[in-house]
Design a protein around this motif. Sequence first.
Motif, PDB file in Angstrom:
ATOM      1  N   ILE A 106      54.028  41.244  64.429  1.00  0.00           N
ATOM      2  CA  ILE A 106      55.395  40.782  64.945  1.00  0.00           C
ATOM      3  C   ILE A 106      56.579  41.283  64.695  1.00  0.00           C
ATOM      4  N   LEU A 107      57.696  41.560  65.542  1.00  0.00           N
ATOM      5  CA  LEU A 107      58.241  42.330  65.046  1.00  0.00           C
ATOM      6  C   LEU A 107      59.675  40.969  64.274  1.00  0.00           C
ATOM      7  N   GLU A 108      60.113  40.111  64.989  1.00  0.00           N
ATOM      8  CA  GLU A 108      61.043  39.269  64.290  1.00  0.00           C
ATOM      9  C   GLU A 108      60.312  38.542  63.549  1.00  0.00           C
ATOM     10  N   ASP A 109      59.176  38.018  63.462  1.00  0.00           N
ATOM     11  CA  ASP A 109      58.629  37.346  62.573  1.00  0.00           C
ATOM     12  C   ASP A 109      58.598  38.037  60.934  1.00  0.00           C
ATOM     13  N   LEU A 110      57.881  39.438  60.822  1.00  0.00           N
ATOM     14  CA  LEU A 110      58.047  40.436  59.909  1.00  0.00           C
ATOM     15  C   LEU A 110      59.246  40.648  59.331  1.00  0.00           C
ATOM     16  N   LYS A 111      60.301  40.921  60.611  1.00  0.00           N
ATOM     17  CA  LYS A 111      61.561  41.002  59.771  1.00  0.00           C
ATOM     18  C   LYS A 111      61.652  40.022  58.786  1.00  0.00           C
ATOM     19  N   ILE A 112      61.519  38.724  59.239  1.00  0.00           N
ATOM     20  CA  ILE A 112      62.593  37.446  58.988  1.00  0.00           C
ATOM     21  C   ILE A 112      61.584  37.047  57.202  1.00  0.00           C
ATOM     22  N   ASN A 113      60.106  37.364  57.755  1.00  0.00           N
ATOM     23  CA  ASN A 113      59.289  37.584  56.260  1.00  0.00           C
ATOM     24  C   ASN A 113      59.627  38.192  55.435  1.00  0.00           C
ATOM     25  N   ILE A 114      60.089  39.538  55.745  1.00  0.00           N
ATOM     26  CA  ILE A 114      60.728  40.610  54.973  1.00  0.00           C
ATOM     27  C   ILE A 114      62.235  40.497  54.448  1.00  0.00           C
ATOM     28  N   ASP A 115      62.913  39.840  55.199  1.00  0.00           N
ATOM     29  CA  ASP A 115      64.411  39.070  54.564  1.00  0.00           C
ATOM     30  C   ASP A 115      63.998  38.317  53.711  1.00  0.00           C
ATOM     31  N   LYS A 116      63.211  37.252  53.475  1.00  0.00           N
ATOM     32  CA  LYS A 116      63.690  36.092  53.128  1.00  0.00           C
ATOM     33  C   LYS A 116      62.240  36.357  52.068  1.00  0.00           C
ATOM     34  N   ALA A 117      61.731  37.893  51.046  1.00  0.00           N
ATOM     35  CA  ALA A 117      61.207  38.323  50.480  1.00  0.00           C
ATOM     36  C   ALA A 117      61.929  39.021  49.516  1.00  0.00           C
ATOM     37  N   ILE A 118      62.900  39.523  49.904  1.00  0.00           N
ATOM     38  CA  ILE A 118      64.234  39.978  49.944  1.00  0.00           C
ATOM     39  C   ILE A 118      65.252  39.525  49.326  1.00  0.00           C
ATOM     40  N   GLU A 119      65.227  38.279  50.001  1.00  0.00           N
ATOM     41  CA  GLU A 119      66.329  36.806  49.047  1.00  0.00           C
ATOM     42  C   GLU A 119      65.166  36.177  47.878  1.00  0.00           C
ATOM     43  N   ILE A 120      64.324  36.856  48.034  1.00  0.00           N
ATOM     44  CA  ILE A 120      63.509  35.557  46.515  1.00  0.00           C
ATOM     45  C   ILE A 120      63.508  36.906  45.854  1.00  0.00           C
ATOM     46  N   TYR A 121      63.464  38.137  45.472  1.00  0.00           N
ATOM     47  CA  TYR A 121      63.529  39.220  44.983  1.00  0.00           C
ATOM     48  C   TYR A 121      64.456  39.074  44.067  1.00  0.00           C
ATOM     49  N   ASN A 122      65.778  39.073  44.578  1.00  0.00           N
ATOM     50  CA  ASN A 122      67.332  39.397  44.120  1.00  0.00           C
ATOM     51  C   ASN A 122      67.605  37.523  44.016  1.00  0.00           C
ATOM     52  N   LEU A 123      67.115  36.979  44.514  1.00  0.00           N
ATOM     53  CA  LEU A 123      67.519  35.130  43.494  1.00  0.00           C
ATOM     54  C   LEU A 123      66.361  35.541  42.120  1.00  0.00           C
ATOM     55  N   ARG A 124      64.828  36.152  41.954  1.00  0.00           N
ATOM     56  CA  ARG A 124      64.596  35.811  40.864  1.00  0.00           C
ATOM     57  C   ARG A 124      65.854  36.899  39.795  1.00  0.00           C
ATOM     58  N   LYS A 125      65.931  38.180  40.221  1.00  0.00           N
ATOM     59  CA  LYS A 125      66.298  38.809  39.809  1.00  0.00           C
ATOM     60  C   LYS A 125      67.638  38.052  38.811  1.00  0.00           C
ATOM     61  N   GLU A 126      68.777  38.035  39.819  1.00  0.00           N
ATOM     62  CA  GLU A 126      69.912  36.529  39.659  1.00  0.00           C
ATOM     63  C   GLU A 126      69.794  36.000  37.684  1.00  0.00           C
ATOM     64  N   ASN A 127      68.592  35.568  38.304  1.00  0.00           N
ATOM     65  CA  ASN A 127      67.787  34.382  37.301  1.00  0.00           C
ATOM     66  C   ASN A 127      67.523  34.928  36.428  1.00  0.00           C
ATOM     67  N   LYS A 128      66.859  36.099  36.205  1.00  0.00           N
ATOM     68  CA  LYS A 128      66.792  36.921  34.951  1.00  0.00           C
ATOM     69  C   LYS A 128      67.249  36.813  33.929  1.00  0.00           C
ATOM     70  N   GLU A 129      69.220  37.784  34.827  1.00  0.00           N
ATOM     71  CA  GLU A 129      70.409  38.137  34.562  1.00  0.00           C
ATOM     72  C   GLU A 129      70.838  36.878  34.057  1.00  0.00           C
ATOM     73  N   LEU A 130      70.536  35.227  34.445  1.00  0.00           N
ATOM     74  CA  LEU A 130      71.415  34.495  34.040  1.00  0.00           C
ATOM     75  C   LEU A 130      71.244  33.985  32.574  1.00  0.00           C
ATOM     76  N   THR A 131      69.399  34.635  32.845  1.00  0.00           N
ATOM     77  CA  THR A 131      68.585  33.598  31.455  1.00  0.00           C
ATOM     78  C   THR A 131      68.758  34.883  29.874  1.00  0.00           C
ATOM     79  N   GLU A 132      68.875  35.591  30.338  1.00  0.00           N
ATOM     80  CA  GLU A 132      69.529  36.985  29.677  1.00  0.00           C
ATOM     81  C   GLU A 132      70.672  37.159  29.018  1.00  0.00           C
TER      82      GLU A 132
END
Length: 151
Positions: A106-132
């Motif tokens: 379902i378009l909206e569900d998949l888009k929401i899941n992709i957007d949440k995945a992108i958000e998680i990716y960005n938060l993990r990347k930011e966390n990794k950079e801050l830890t370094e």
Amino acid sequence: MSANILYVDDEPHNLSAFMATFRRMYKVFTAESAEEGKKILETEDIQVIISDQRMPKTTGVEFLASILAVHPDPIRMILTGYTDIDAVIDAINKGEVYRYIQKPWILEDLKINIDKAIEIYNLRKENKELTEKLLIANKQLEFIARQSLLS
């Protein structure tokens, strides 16, 4: 919220439908096999990987598990038309899959899941950079403390 998305599916019409649906929202890469997907991962900075579960040669879970060591950062999702509880468990345990999504999507569900995945990716990347940065600052403080003790 532009991101690079890799969609792996052995059915060309599924790849076309995904590309047509999401190409304006994200930079979409498609692959008809796990091998093609791995080649794209070698040359592109991918944030989210979506793989069909039932493909010839390699299942989606096997593909996602096989790339973990070299490409641990992208958020991984399985998209499938079949409900197989063993595949769901394998996806979570072996492929570290973020979401298991039913076809037809379902378009909206998949888009929401992709957007949440992108958000998680960005938060993990930011966390990794801050830890370094924190580790570097900690080493600098240790050096200053040692210098103070020596003088």
